[in-house]
Design an enzyme around this catalytic site. Structure first.
Site: not given
Length: 348
Positions: A263, A311, A323
């Site tokens: 990520c 994240h 993402h």
């Protein structure tokens, strides 16, 4: 003798057989319910497997970001050690040249009738001894006092560099231990998740893959932002364009592209394509720009999730982001409300 023989048992038949079987089953059920009796673990439902796998993936992502951070610090420490070694080598070379000059002077002094005690100390092969008795430098001949002070300073500099390098080596060893520990944690979490997923039926697995943002693992929505969702400047537009170009590429923990990403690796690469250098981890990227409230998000902003800021995605407008979600799920578009929102940062 025949009178004492045990009578032969006859098999049950008809209703007697059915009664015996019922009693046997009831006894077995009762025994299974008794404390301490062996019981097979109940098979988890698909919902329970999903919840547990999601938890494992989140924990693996936390460990991944820690691994990324430890890797950055280890690389920086290694570069620092290399720089110190180079500097120590240069200073040692200059020290040797100074000693050679003093040696020539000492040889001339010896030929002319003697060697000053302070020069003997300066030319000693034991720097510690020289430094401990460096006060003798003041007794040197006036014409060589500056040279002796230079040697004294050079010896001290080299000793200091060697001491600092030793400390950096100890730090590097600690960073490498952190890397191994975080890597082992990531692999263990992912291995456990794979084992759980293997217990799902093909239909259940397909449902799980589709549950992330409501899209299947192979889906890559390539629609462009519209109207008011246009990027606010050229650099943000370049970052968003890069993210669109990465759609469908696999998630690989620790990866920064160009063929796979995790990520924070994706957001770092996206802004890197726009000429902006981002730090490597989620918990450092959130401090890389100006914080913005959710109500004022613009394409190109970094959006962060979970209480530990574990994240990150790249906002593209319309309440959506691009993402790298998790192993098995490629880079994709997803709504930002599918995970607990933790904050946002505007890089440029």
């Amino acid at each position: 003798m025949a009178a004492h023989r045990k009578p032969k048992q006859r098999p049950y038949t008809g209703s007697a057989a059915r009664t015996a079987a019922t009693l046997a089953l009831a006894g077995a059920a009762t025994a299974a319910a008794l404390p301490g009796s062996a019981q097979a673990d109940p098979t988890p439902t698909a919902a329970q497997v999903k919840a547990e796998v999601d938890r494992l993936y989140r924990e693996a992502e936390v460990a991944t970001e820690r691994y990324n951070g430890a890797k950055v610090k280890a690389a920086a420490t290694a570069r620092s050690i290399d720089a110190m070694r180079d500097e120590a080598a240069r200073k040692t070379e200059r020290l040797n040249a100074s000693r050679e000059a003093l040696g020539s002077y000492a040889a001339a002094q010896y030929r002319s009738g003697g060697l000053d005690p302070s020069l003997q100390l300066a030319l000693s092969s034991d720097p510690d001894q020289y430094l401990q008795r460096a006060s003798y430098v003041e007794r040197a001949a006036a014409g060589r006092a500056d040279e002796l002070r230079t040697v004294r300073r050079q010896v001290a500099d080299v000793a200091q560099l060697r001491s600092e390098a030793a400390g950096q080596l100890a730090e590097l060893t600690a960073r490498q231990a952190d890397l191994k520990r975080h890597k082992a944690t990531v692999r263990a979490k992912l291995s456990e998740a794979r084992k759980l997923l293997a217990r799902l039926s093909p239909a259940q697995r397909a449902a799980y893959d589709a549950s992330d943002g409501g899209r299947g693992a192979g889906h890559a929505d390539r629609s462009s932002p519209r109207g008011s969702d246009r990027a606010p400047n050229a650099r943000a537009a370049a970052a968003v364009a890069f993210a669109y170009g990465a759609l469908g590429k696999p998630y690989v923990w620790g990866a920064t592209g160009p063929s796979s990403f995790d990520c924070s690796g994706l957001t770092q690469a996206a802004w890197g394509s726009a000429g902006v250098s981002l730090p490597r981890t989620t918990y450092t990227q959130i401090n890389a720009g100006q914080r913005v409230p959710r109500s004022e998000l613009a394409p190109g902003d970094l959006v962060f999730f979970y209480s530990g800021v574990s994240h990150v995605g790249l906002y593209i407008g319309n309440g959506r982001m691009i993402h790298a979600p998790r192993p098995g799920a490629p880079v994709r578009i997803a709504p930002i409300d599918e995970m607990p929102f933790a904050g946002a940062a505007r890089v440029a």
